[in-house]
Design an enzyme around this catalytic site. Structure first.
Site, PDB file in Angstrom:
ATOM      1  N   ASP A   1     132.943 -16.720-126.905  1.00 43.56           N
ATOM      2  CA  ASP A   1     132.041 -17.750-126.388  1.00 43.56           C
ATOM      3  C   ASP A   1     132.570 -19.139-126.745  1.00 43.56           C
ATOM      4  OD1 ASP A   1     129.647 -18.862-125.281  1.00 43.56           O
ATOM      5  OD2 ASP A   1     128.843 -19.071-127.301  1.00 43.56           O
TER       6      ASP A   1
ATOM      7  N   ASP B   1     130.881 -23.810-120.321  1.00 40.72           N
ATOM      8  CA  ASP B   1     130.113 -22.728-120.921  1.00 40.72           C
ATOM      9  C   ASP B   1     130.570 -21.406-120.322  1.00 40.72           C
ATOM     10  OD1 ASP B   1     128.316 -20.915-121.892  1.00 40.72           O
ATOM     11  OD2 ASP B   1     126.569 -22.210-121.632  1.00 40.72           O
TER      12      ASP B   1
END
Ligand SMILES: *[C@@H]1O[C@H](CO)[C@@H](O)[C@H](O)[C@H]1NC(C)=O
Ligand SMILES: *[C@@H]1O[C@H](CO)[C@@H](O)[C@H](O)[C@H]1NC(C)=O
Ligand SMILES: *[C@@H]1O[C@H](CO)[C@@H](O)[C@H](O)[C@H]1NC(C)=O
Ligand SMILES: *[C@@H]1O[C@H](CO)[C@@H](O)[C@H](O)[C@H]1NC(C)=O
Ligand SMILES: *[C@@H]1O[C@H](CO)[C@@H](O)[C@H](O)[C@H]1NC(C)=O
Length: 442
Positions: free
Chosen positions: A321, A123
């Protein structure tokens, strides 16, 4: 002689991979092998055939259902990102069916002494790493048995790092945390352990040792925070990897998973297009870049510059992201891109929608490329990176959507993993740049 040794080691690997995941794909052995490369490790999609964590039903879902599921995951992800942008802590609410909001790519991490293996989710918009620990209530999968490790320790409240953890509590001498992720509540102690991703161990790595999870929407074996803030893996391994890493994300259905995470400046592409990395001190985890325009085919779409403007106060701008699946553009930008796409397809061609995708066709798509124009870098995406095609019907959709209309998300553009697949994305913090190069890794 040599041949028989190879066959022997190959069958050992096969047995190993079968034992670890009930897997029959020989390509999967690579992922379950111990890492030999000092800085590069395999990355697989959590639902790939090689993943022991794949949902039982992942491959029995119809195409439409799996797309809808991915979009639902994205909705939660965007709420999570919004909570970081706003600095608010609200719990994302899962809508409709049971929804998993988990980053979609996993790597093999070795934690403790002697090392224990966990498959942790990547992440890059999150700093704090956390792994499920022995005795955890509500954890579903492998856990770190910290009582079997000689290098585990709790972190006391006095350590400065305790002030960095979310919702810390220092009633006892041990620093504890409590956070929400994907609609679940995750709590435990701030702890320290030896962690190795590639071959080099990082001693005294600070992470959340999870003791309690309520809700089921979390990565089952934990999360590796690759954000750029101070508690992240990138900051904690700075002396070893110089806050530099790159990844190539394999396609989500690929049985061949040569996707990689490469740590440190060594072995990174030298000739790569780059764009400046922007820093927002108020949103210190995010990798912001300056998206300036979008081309559909050869034509630059008319988008008001304000749609892409970076603003450290509101959190507006564009981030890269790894945890969102489909790119989101703020409403005026998305509408302009979509309208140009539809215009190019011909006004007489019927447009349909599918779930949250509003630009779908049953005729072949005649637009060869979409170009994301960043400051100093144009990234021309082939169709695989901007279309999602049904395997069962002939429907093809533009694989992007508008940012949600809520006041916080509506200012953030998110370049998501569908658009990053089969590209090497380089995050070079010391030189403040992000690089992108086409690379076939699935
Ligand atoms: C760490 O702290 C937790 C909570 O206070 C406690 O249950 C656990 O036994 C501690 N572990 C070690 C190794 O000190
Ligand atoms: C975390 O906070 C939630 C809600 O405030 C609470 O229900 C939960 O028990 C807390 N978990 C831990 C481990 O402190
Ligand atoms: C997977 O890799 C093998 C060899 O490495 C190749 O022969 C095969 O075509 C690949 N399959 C896919 C679906 O790409
Ligand atoms: C679109 O459809 C209209 C009405 O059916 C027709 O008059 C027109 O010629 C068509 N245009 C194109 C470009 O095919
Ligand atoms: C990106 O594309 C635009 C328009 O095609 C061009 O003017 C610009 O020079 C390109 N930028 C780079 C860095 O190649």
């Amino acid at each position: 002689m040599e041949g028989s040794i190879n066959i022997l080691s190959l069958s050992l690997l096969l047995i190993l991979s079968l034992a670890q995941g009930g897997l029959t794909n020989p390509n999967c052995a690579k992922f379950h092998q111990d890492n030999k490369d000092s800085s590069t490790l395999q990355v697989i999609h959590v639902d790939s055939p090689c993943s022991p964590l794949k949902q039982q039903n992942a491959h029995s879902l119809s195409w439409v259902d799996s797309v809808l599921q991915m979009q639902n995951k994205d909705t939660n992800r965007l709420l999570f990102l919004a909570s970081l942008v706003a600095g608010r802590s609200f719990v994302p609410i899962a809508s409709g069916r049971q929804i998993l909001q988990t980053p979609t790519y996993i790597v093999r991490a070795k934690i403790g002494t002697p090392p224990q293996t966990l498959l942790v989710a990547l992440d890059n918009s999150n700093d704090f790493s956390w792994f499920p620990c022995g005795g955890c209530v509500g954890c579903s999968s492998n856990v770190l048995s910290y009582d079997k490790s000689t290098t585990f320790s709790n972190v006391s409240c006095e350590r400065a790092s305790c002030s960095l953890v979310p919702k810390r509590d220092c009633d006892a001498a041990t620093c504890t945390f409590n956070l929400t992720y994907g609609g679940s509540s995750v709590g435990g102690t701030l702890s320290s352990e030896t962690l190795a991703l590639a071959t080099d161990p990082i001693p005294e790595f600070l992470f959340g040792c999870v003791k309690k999870i309520s809700g089921s929407n979390t990565p089952p074996q934990g999360l590796l925070g690759l954000g750029r803030g101070s508690l992240s893996f990138i900051s904690q391994s700075e002396s070893l990897y110089k806050s530099t890493f790159s990844y190539c994300l394999p396609s989500y259905k690929s049985p061949n998973f040569s996707g990689t995470l490469r740590l440190g400046p060594k072995g990174q592409p030298q000739r790569i297009k780059t764009t400046p990395l922007l820093r927002n001190p108020r949103r210190s985890s995010f990798y912001y870049v300056n998206l300036v325009a979008v081309k559909v085919g050869k034509r630059i779409v008319d988008i008001p510059p304000s749609a892409f403007a970076f603003n450290s106060n509101t959190g507006a701008g564009t981030i890269i992201d790894s945890g969102t699946v489909f790119t989101r553009l703020v409403e005026p930008a998305y509408t302009a891109v979509r309208n140009e796409f539809r215009r190019r397809m011909g006004r007489n061609t019927t447009v349909t929608s599918l779930g949250g995708f509003d630009t779908c066709y049953t005729v072949p798509i005649t637009i060869p490329t979409i170009t994301l124009m960043f400051a100093g870098m144009n990234v021309t995406l082939p169709q695989d990176n901007f279309l999602i095609k049904s395997s069962s019907s002939s429907t093809t959709c533009l694989a992007m959507a508008a940012s949600p209309a809520d006041p916080v998300n509506s200012v953030l553009n998110v370049i998501a993993s569908w658009q990053q697949q089969n590209h090497r994305i380089l995050f070079d913090v010391p030189n403040s740049r992000v690089g992108v190069a086409r690379e076939t890794c699935s």
